[in-house]
Design an enzyme around this catalytic site. Structure first.
Site, PDB file in Angstrom:
ATOM      1  CB  SER A  51      31.173 -22.167 -60.471  1.00 21.62           C
ATOM      2  OG  SER A  51      31.939 -22.097 -61.357  1.00 21.62           O
ATOM      3  CB  THR A  65      36.935 -27.357 -62.969  1.00 19.91           C
ATOM      4  OG1 THR A  65      38.155 -26.603 -63.767  1.00 19.91           O
ATOM      5  CG2 THR A  65      37.198 -27.169 -61.701  1.00 19.91           C
ATOM      6  CE  LYS A 114      36.536 -28.502 -67.698  1.00 20.23           C
ATOM      7  NZ  LYS A 114      36.803 -27.158 -68.438  1.00 20.23           N
ATOM      8  CG  ASN A 144      31.414 -27.942 -68.836  1.00 20.89           C
ATOM      9  OD1 ASN A 144      30.473 -28.321 -69.733  1.00 20.89           O
ATOM     10  ND2 ASN A 144      31.704 -26.705 -68.807  1.00 20.89           N
ATOM     11  CG  ASP A 181      34.353 -25.831 -70.797  1.00 17.07           C
ATOM     12  OD1 ASP A 181      33.957 -25.029 -70.148  1.00 17.07           O
ATOM     13  OD2 ASP A 181      35.214 -26.492 -70.539  1.00 17.07           O
ATOM     14  N   GLY A 200      48.134 -24.223 -76.325  1.00 13.69           N
ATOM     15  CA  GLY A 200      47.466 -25.239 -75.457  1.00 13.69           C
ATOM     16  C   GLY A 200      46.584 -26.175 -76.132  1.00 13.69           C
ATOM     17  CB  ALA A 201      46.704 -29.307 -77.095  1.00  8.89           C
ATOM     18  N   GLY A 207      42.059 -29.932 -71.918  1.00 10.29           N
ATOM     19  CA  GLY A 207      40.597 -30.190 -72.012  1.00 10.29           C
ATOM     20  C   GLY A 207      39.930 -29.084 -72.672  1.00 10.29           C
ATOM     21  CB  ALA A 208      40.124 -25.330 -71.872  1.00 12.16           C
TER      22      ALA A 208
HETATM   23  P1  NAP Z   1      44.249 -28.886 -68.911  1.00 16.48           P
HETATM   24  O1  NAP Z   1      43.622 -30.085 -69.472  1.00 16.48           O
HETATM   25  O2  NAP Z   1      45.015 -29.426 -67.413  1.00 16.48           O
HETATM   26  O3  NAP Z   1      45.393 -28.472 -69.805  1.00 16.48           O
HETATM   27  C1  NAP Z   1      46.472 -27.785 -69.543  1.00 16.48           C
HETATM   28  C2  NAP Z   1      47.194 -27.131 -70.669  1.00 16.48           C
HETATM   29  O4  NAP Z   1      48.224 -26.303 -70.407  1.00 16.48           O
HETATM   30  C3  NAP Z   1      47.914 -28.195 -71.582  1.00 16.48           C
HETATM   31  O5  NAP Z   1      48.112 -27.780 -73.024  1.00 16.48           O
HETATM   32  C4  NAP Z   1      49.319 -28.310 -71.070  1.00 16.48           C
HETATM   33  O6  NAP Z   1      50.312 -28.682 -71.948  1.00 16.48           O
HETATM   34  C5  NAP Z   1      49.395 -26.832 -70.813  1.00 16.48           C
HETATM   35  N1  NAP Z   1      50.704 -26.569 -69.743  1.00 16.48           N
HETATM   36  C6  NAP Z   1      50.400 -26.711 -68.312  1.00 16.48           C
HETATM   37  N2  NAP Z   1      51.490 -26.590 -67.802  1.00 16.48           N
HETATM   38  C7  NAP Z   1      52.499 -26.219 -68.601  1.00 16.48           C
HETATM   39  C8  NAP Z   1      53.799 -25.644 -68.565  1.00 16.48           C
HETATM   40  N3  NAP Z   1      54.644 -25.651 -67.495  1.00 16.48           N
HETATM   41  N4  NAP Z   1      54.434 -25.017 -69.858  1.00 16.48           N
HETATM   42  C9  NAP Z   1      53.786 -25.348 -71.220  1.00 16.48           C
HETATM   43  N5  NAP Z   1      52.330 -25.578 -71.125  1.00 16.48           N
HETATM   44  C10 NAP Z   1      51.743 -25.952 -69.998  1.00 16.48           C
HETATM   45  O7  NAP Z   1      43.534 -28.015 -68.404  1.00 16.48           O
HETATM   46  P2  NAP Z   1      42.282 -27.181 -69.073  1.00 16.48           P
HETATM   47  O8  NAP Z   1      41.104 -27.841 -68.691  1.00 16.48           O
HETATM   48  O9  NAP Z   1      42.546 -27.348 -70.570  1.00 16.48           O
HETATM   49  O10 NAP Z   1      42.392 -25.627 -68.604  1.00 16.48           O
HETATM   50  C11 NAP Z   1      43.409 -24.833 -69.296  1.00 16.48           C
HETATM   51  C12 NAP Z   1      43.168 -23.359 -69.209  1.00 16.48           C
HETATM   52  O11 NAP Z   1      41.817 -23.026 -69.343  1.00 16.48           O
HETATM   53  C13 NAP Z   1      43.538 -23.070 -67.482  1.00 16.48           C
HETATM   54  O12 NAP Z   1      44.111 -22.041 -67.418  1.00 16.48           O
HETATM   55  C14 NAP Z   1      42.042 -22.934 -67.134  1.00 16.48           C
HETATM   56  O13 NAP Z   1      41.751 -22.170 -65.904  1.00 16.48           O
HETATM   57  C15 NAP Z   1      41.269 -22.260 -68.288  1.00 16.48           C
HETATM   58  N6  NAP Z   1      39.748 -22.577 -68.349  1.00 16.48           N
HETATM   59  C16 NAP Z   1      38.897 -21.444 -68.476  1.00 16.48           C
HETATM   60  C17 NAP Z   1      37.641 -21.565 -68.611  1.00 16.48           C
HETATM   61  C18 NAP Z   1      36.838 -20.386 -68.545  1.00 16.48           C
HETATM   62  O14 NAP Z   1      35.454 -20.640 -68.359  1.00 16.48           O
HETATM   63  N7  NAP Z   1      37.374 -19.161 -68.366  1.00 16.48           N
HETATM   64  C19 NAP Z   1      36.902 -22.786 -68.721  1.00 16.48           C
HETATM   65  C20 NAP Z   1      37.887 -23.911 -68.668  1.00 16.48           C
HETATM   66  C21 NAP Z   1      39.116 -23.893 -68.677  1.00 16.48           C
HETATM   67  P3  NAP Z   1      50.676 -30.118 -71.679  1.00 16.48           P
HETATM   68  O15 NAP Z   1      49.650 -31.014 -72.838  1.00 16.48           O
HETATM   69  O16 NAP Z   1      52.033 -30.234 -72.560  1.00 16.48           O
HETATM   70  O17 NAP Z   1      50.715 -30.668 -70.597  1.00 16.48           O
END
Ligand code: NAP
Length: 279
Positions: free
Chosen positions: A16, A60, A64, A85, A100, A125-126, A128-129
């Site tokens: 960023s 991030t 969030k 965010n 986002d 996935g469920a 924050g994103a």
């Molecule tokens: P978060 O809130 O920490 O959520 C993590 C997610 O990944 C949850 O669904 C979690 O499942 C799952 N997970 C983590 N470890 C796992 C494992 N070992 N096996 C199975 N599922 C697993 O993170 P977030 O903010 O939502 O971010 C999620 C992804 O989006 C990240 O890769 C991040 O880099 C990406 N992102 C990208 C952008 C962009 O602008 N490109 C913006 C935001 C986020 P549980 O609920 O079961 O723990």
């Protein structure tokens, strides 16, 4: 002087600063965007620092949702999704927003020529994103949102709120429920990979990649912006596919516009993103 920054834990990987400073420089405003490692127990102290010293912040993982109780006002959409965010700071007051969903919307439009209204969307996935972006896509009129998550209760929590959209069809499952995923994929226009699996080398795939078939009509979007097993498999099968770079650029562009009221120079931000070396 630093007046904007991105915070997270970890944060060293963030591109960023390169991307945002490219936008500020484009408008002749110097390089006022920094980066700070803030652990969960440091968030309250950081917010007081930001209130007195900064104009804007990007947040991030893992801040969030945790930041919301510290804010003076929050956009209704960000509040409903429980995810902020972007902080906009004026005269000691802090407003929270989420860009986002806007970022994902514009990344999908930029990469795939397929309308969002009436589309079937599947999230893996469920966190924050997924939470923030699912609400945004629901408001744009997608017809179905299906969410598979390891902790299915978190998918159910999002689904319950999404069902307030009366015309939206909503389902949840575990990502290892391959029979259900196969049924969903046959009715999916956009498959959004929104877990953190793939961020670390050697991470397993987020679901059984053998479920992907060349005859499927789905576009695959991995929110991660580095090579992942999912991206590799989708390219091997010649399915339409994109990584998370465009989402990061568009969400950052929206933050920049909220802070400055200036139009975001997307090409400069894209170059800044590509040239940025994670610290
Ligand atoms: P978060 O809130 O920490 O959520 C993590 C997610 O990944 C949850 O669904 C979690 O499942 C799952 N997970 C983590 N470890 C796992 C494992 N070992 N096996 C199975 N599922 C697993 O993170 P977030 O903010 O939502 O971010 C999620 C992804 O989006 C990240 O890769 C991040 O880099 C990406 N992102 C990208 C952008 C962009 O602008 N490109 C913006 C935001 C986020 P549980 O609920 O079961 O723990």
């Amino acid at each position: 002087m630093i007046k904007y920054m991105v915070i997270g834990d970890p944060i060293a990987h963030s591109r960023s600063p390169g991307m945002q400073n490219a936008a500020f420089e484009f408008h002749g405003l110097g390089s006022p965007y920094g980066i700070r490692h803030v652990r969960p127990d440091e968030l309250g102290g950081f917010i007081e620092f930001a209130r007195a010293n900064l104009k804007g912040v990007n947040l991030t993982v893992p801040h969030k949702a945790a930041v919301i109780p510290y804010l003076d006002t929050v956009d209704p959409a960000a509040e409903a999704a429980g995810s902020v965010n972007t902080l906009i700071i004026e005269n000691g007051r802090i407003h929270g927003a989420s860009t986002d969903g806007y970022g994902l919307e514009h990344a999908l439009l930029e990469n795939f020529s397929r309308p969002l209204a009436g589309a079937g969307v599947t999230f893996i996935g469920a966190g924050g994103a997924a939470h923030a972006t699912a609400f945004h896509l629901a408001a744009l009129g997608v017809k179905a949102i299906r969410i598979a998550n390891r902790t299915v209760a978190k998918a159910d929590e999002i689904a319950e709120k999404l069902r307030l959209h009366p015309a939206l069809f909503v389902e949840t499952a575990r990502p290892d429920d391959s029979a259900t995923l196969a049924r969903w994929f046959a009715d999916t226009d956009f498959l959004i990979q929104a877990t953190s699996l793939g961020l670390k080398a050697g991470d397993p795939a987020p679901f059984d990649l053998a479920l992907l078939k060349p005859e499927l009509k789905l576009c695959i979007f991995d929110t991660i912006y580095k090579p992942t097993p999912l991206l590799a498999k989708a390219r091997e099968l010649r399915l339409p596919v994109a990584d998370g770079a465009a989402m990061l650029i568009h969400q950052g562009a929206k933050s920049f516009e909220l802070w400055t009221g200036l139009s975001a120079p997307l090409d400069a931000m894209r170059r800044g993103f590509l040239e940025a070396q994670p610290c």
